[in-house]
Design a protein around this motif. Structure first.
Motif, PDB file in Angstrom:
ATOM      1  N   GLY A  39       8.847  -2.655  -2.329  1.00 41.78           N
ATOM      2  CA  GLY A  39       7.405  -2.825  -2.435  1.00 41.78           C
ATOM      3  C   GLY A  39       6.650  -1.549  -2.090  1.00 41.78           C
ATOM      4  O   GLY A  39       7.153  -0.675  -1.378  1.00 41.78           O
ATOM      5  N   PHE A  40       5.436  -1.426  -2.597  1.00 41.71           N
ATOM      6  CA  PHE A  40       4.616  -0.264  -2.295  1.00 41.71           C
ATOM      7  C   PHE A  40       4.222  -0.272  -0.813  1.00 41.71           C
ATOM      8  O   PHE A  40       3.937  -1.317  -0.243  1.00 41.71           O
ATOM      9  CB  PHE A  40       3.344  -0.255  -3.142  1.00 41.71           C
ATOM     10  CG  PHE A  40       3.562   0.269  -4.530  1.00 41.71           C
ATOM     11  CD1 PHE A  40       3.299   1.585  -4.833  1.00 41.71           C
ATOM     12  CD2 PHE A  40       4.046  -0.563  -5.522  1.00 41.71           C
ATOM     13  CE1 PHE A  40       3.506   2.077  -6.106  1.00 41.71           C
ATOM     14  CE2 PHE A  40       4.254  -0.084  -6.798  1.00 41.71           C
ATOM     15  CZ  PHE A  40       3.985   1.235  -7.095  1.00 41.71           C
ATOM     16  N   TYR A  41       4.230   0.907  -0.224  1.00 43.75           N
ATOM     17  CA  TYR A  41       3.820   1.045   1.169  1.00 43.75           C
ATOM     18  C   TYR A  41       2.618   1.976   1.216  1.00 43.75           C
ATOM     19  O   TYR A  41       2.631   3.073   0.640  1.00 43.75           O
ATOM     20  CB  TYR A  41       4.959   1.603   2.025  1.00 43.75           C
ATOM     21  CG  TYR A  41       4.627   1.635   3.500  1.00 43.75           C
ATOM     22  CD1 TYR A  41       4.791   0.509   4.288  1.00 43.75           C
ATOM     23  CD2 TYR A  41       4.112   2.793   4.089  1.00 43.75           C
ATOM     24  CE1 TYR A  41       4.468   0.524   5.644  1.00 43.75           C
ATOM     25  CE2 TYR A  41       3.788   2.814   5.436  1.00 43.75           C
ATOM     26  CZ  TYR A  41       3.974   1.680   6.200  1.00 43.75           C
ATOM     27  OH  TYR A  41       3.636   1.702   7.534  1.00 43.75           O
ATOM     28  N   TYR A  42       1.551   1.544   1.895  1.00 44.60           N
ATOM     29  CA  TYR A  42       0.317   2.314   1.979  1.00 44.60           C
ATOM     30  C   TYR A  42       0.060   2.751   3.417  1.00 44.60           C
ATOM     31  O   TYR A  42       0.378   2.032   4.358  1.00 44.60           O
ATOM     32  CB  TYR A  42      -0.880   1.480   1.498  1.00 44.60           C
ATOM     33  CG  TYR A  42      -0.882   1.212   0.015  1.00 44.60           C
ATOM     34  CD1 TYR A  42      -1.573   2.053  -0.860  1.00 44.60           C
ATOM     35  CD2 TYR A  42      -0.205   0.127  -0.526  1.00 44.60           C
ATOM     36  CE1 TYR A  42      -1.594   1.814  -2.221  1.00 44.60           C
ATOM     37  CE2 TYR A  42      -0.213  -0.120  -1.891  1.00 44.60           C
ATOM     38  CZ  TYR A  42      -0.907   0.726  -2.726  1.00 44.60           C
ATOM     39  OH  TYR A  42      -0.916   0.485  -4.077  1.00 44.60           O
ATOM     40  N   ARG A  43      -0.531   3.936   3.546  1.00 43.35           N
ATOM     41  CA  ARG A  43      -0.982   4.384   4.851  1.00 43.35           C
ATOM     42  C   ARG A  43      -2.470   4.726   4.756  1.00 43.35           C
ATOM     43  O   ARG A  43      -2.994   5.057   3.685  1.00 43.35           O
ATOM     44  CB  ARG A  43      -0.177   5.578   5.387  1.00 43.35           C
ATOM     45  CG  ARG A  43      -0.371   6.908   4.695  1.00 43.35           C
ATOM     46  CD  ARG A  43       0.504   7.106   3.502  1.00 43.35           C
ATOM     47  NE  ARG A  43       1.908   6.881   3.846  1.00 43.35           N
ATOM     48  CZ  ARG A  43       2.762   6.331   3.027  1.00 43.35           C
ATOM     49  NH1 ARG A  43       2.390   5.980   1.814  1.00 43.35           N
ATOM     50  NH2 ARG A  43       4.013   6.142   3.373  1.00 43.35           N
ATOM     51  N   LYS A  44      -3.151   4.636   5.908  1.00 48.43           N
ATOM     52  CA  LYS A  44      -4.598   4.811   5.975  1.00 48.43           C
ATOM     53  C   LYS A  44      -4.929   6.295   6.120  1.00 48.43           C
ATOM     54  O   LYS A  44      -4.513   6.946   7.077  1.00 48.43           O
ATOM     55  CB  LYS A  44      -5.124   4.024   7.179  1.00 48.43           C
ATOM     56  CG  LYS A  44      -6.602   3.758   7.214  1.00 48.43           C
ATOM     57  CD  LYS A  44      -6.917   2.850   8.394  1.00 48.43           C
ATOM     58  CE  LYS A  44      -8.406   2.548   8.475  1.00 48.43           C
ATOM     59  NZ  LYS A  44      -8.704   1.658   9.628  1.00 48.43           N
TER      60      LYS A  44
END
Length: 509
Positions: A260-265
């Motif tokens: 799955g895609f992983y996002y960071r702020k």
């Protein structure tokens, strides 16, 4: 979003943005935009037909709902009533109907893998597929399942050791050509996530550390042996008995497409006008994050708009084309630059334009399939770009000028409507003066009377005159990026001019 040309030219794997199952946008009726759909989901209407109930759906029941006015679809074990969304789908009804009454996970992954469908369709949720069918759903892969990579002997492993002040995590990838950009590290609130990108596979370490470390993480890669070392600094100097507690997905080795895609702020630190409708945004990665976007790769930016997560792909660029300027910009190890064209009526860009300095946006892991080995021994490279199709070319042309020692000629042919539309014109012209191997050609379709450069659109005549090799039978690569119509026409012309599919690479917008 995308329209793929014939299967024979170029090679199917040459798209930057999505796989060969890509699609085109279709004209939508008035009042059927993305924002209109978001308003529908917030209206309180029953979009499922079940009055708020969730049900378990059998394969037989799912198959009954296969018509435009009664269309259910399964994605990753969850069933949605797609009927209300039909007229709002940019790809058109026919594309959705391909998975009507069936498990559409494979089709979804081919075209929309990056889309946050859970947010977009949450008001259309019917329920879950019956348990006995979830495990049999074609194309679905559990993230916690270890897949084989040419045999278990090539599955990576890791170890760790410590001193009084440091903890070193070592990943033995058993692969060659491992570089810093192959490793993505996210360390937030004592959660350590390390993803190693190995060819088409992803190896994940995911731990809650037993003790506190600082945000300073050093990453070392040994390309010849395939060893990755992460050095963590202890906040308190005592001996650890354990590295940490494993979290879901720890030590899994799966295809990148199954992860799955992983996002960071990321924080917005600057935005600069490039021309009348395009801006350069600089986003700062969070502390404890190690992420380098490889040449030819893109990322996805995510914003929550009216309660719905909207995601769009963009190709990071350099802060400048001029080498002397690069060092004076913000720390390139911690910053990601995006050149983004503003669309006043767009579903995404007006919102990103309204971000204030210090505001945050979410940024995904890099995606793409361009390999630097494609340009390693080239003599001639031609870059065909239209409008913001320049963005994937920026890092590529700098990589070629810096690292390809066999290079004789690098030429950018840049298509725009007017002079005001030419992105980074001054920088491109200065780079031409700085390196004699590089030349540019600006082509305008709507020039003023004072324009003395090339005019018109991409054509057989223009390309036959512009794509001249430095010597007969030189090793050549032609990269092309721009709107779908521009790319498709360019591919047909290049084929007519005798360039092989191995000599062409497509970056899709």
């Amino acid at each position: 979003m995308l329209n793929v040309p014939s299967a024979s030219f170029p090679v199917p794997s040459s798209q930057q943005r999505v796989s060969a199952g890509a699609r085109s946008k279709v004209p939508l009726k008035p009042g059927r935009s993305l924002m209109d759909w978001i308003r529908v989901t917030k209206s309180g209407k029953d979009l499922t037909g079940l009055k708020g109930r969730l049900i378990e759906v059998s394969e037989e029941e799912l198959a009954k709902h296969n018509k435009k006015d009664d269309c259910w679809m399964c994605i990753r074990g969850m069933v949605y009533n797609i009927t209300p969304y039909m007229e709002y789908h940019p790809g058109g009804e026919e594309e959705l109907m391909r998975a009507a009454g069936t498990d559409g996970t494979d089709l979804f992954d081919q075209v929309h893998r990056w889309v946050n469908y859970e947010s977009m369709l949450k008001e259309c949720l019917i329920g879950r597929m019956a348990v006995k069918l979830v495990s049999a759903s074609k194309g679905t892969v559990s993230e916690t399942k270890n897949e084989q990579f040419n045999g278990t002997e090539l599955t990576p492993r890791y170890d760790w050791f410590q001193t009084d002040s440091t903890v070193t995590v070592v990943i033995y990838t058993k692969q060659k050509n491992i570089f810093s950009e192959s490793v993505i590290v996210d360390h937030q609130e004592n959660i350590l996530r390390v993803e190693s990108m190995l060819v088409n596979y992803s190896y994940l370490l995911f731990l809650e550390l037993n003790h506190v470390v600082t945000k300073e993480i050093t990453v070392h890669c040994t390309g010849k042996t395939g060893k990755i070392e992460l050095v963590l600094l202890k906040e308190d100097p005592f001996v650890w008995k354990m590295l940490g507690q494993p979290l879901e997905g720890h030590k899994t080795f799966v295809k990148i497409s199954s992860r799955g895609f992983y996002y960071r702020k990321c924080r917005l630190v600057s935005k600069t006008d490039i021309n009348h409708n395009t801006k350069l945004f600089c986003f700062e990665l969070p502390q404890g994050c190690h992420l380098h976007v490889p040449v030819g790769y893109h990322v996805y930016l995510k914003l929550n708009i009216s309660g719905t997560d909207i995601v769009k792909p963009y190709t990071p660029v350099l802060s400048s084309l001029l080498p002397d300027t690069l060092s004076s910009q913000c720390n390139t190890e911690k910053c990601i630059y995006m050149m983004i064209k503003m669309y006043p009526n767009g579903s995404f860009t007006p919102h990103i334009d309204h971000l204030e300095i210090g505001d945050y946006i979410y940024l995904s892991n890099p995606q793409g399939d361009f390999q630097k080995s494609k340009v390693a021994m080239l003599e001639d490279v031609f870059l065909l770009a239209a409008g913001t199709g320049l963005t994937p070319m920026v890092k590529l042309l700098m990589h070629i000028l810096t690292n390809v020692y066999s290079l004789r000629k690098l030429k950018l042919i840049f298509f725009n409507k007017t002079e005001d539309d030419i992105l980074w014109r001054e920088q491109i012209e200065q780079l031409c003066l700085a390196d004699k191997r590089f030349e540019s050609q600006f082509v305008l379709s709507e020039p003023t009377e004072t324009w003395t450069g090339s005019q018109g659109q991409i054509s057989h005549h223009l390309l036959s005159e512009s794509l001249t090799r430095s010597k007969k039978e030189s090793k050549v690569l032609i990269c092309i990026c721009g709107p779908n119509g521009f790319v498709d026409q360019g591919l047909r012309l290049l084929q007519d001019l005798g360039f092989s599919k191995e000599e062409v690479f497509v970056f899709r917008e």
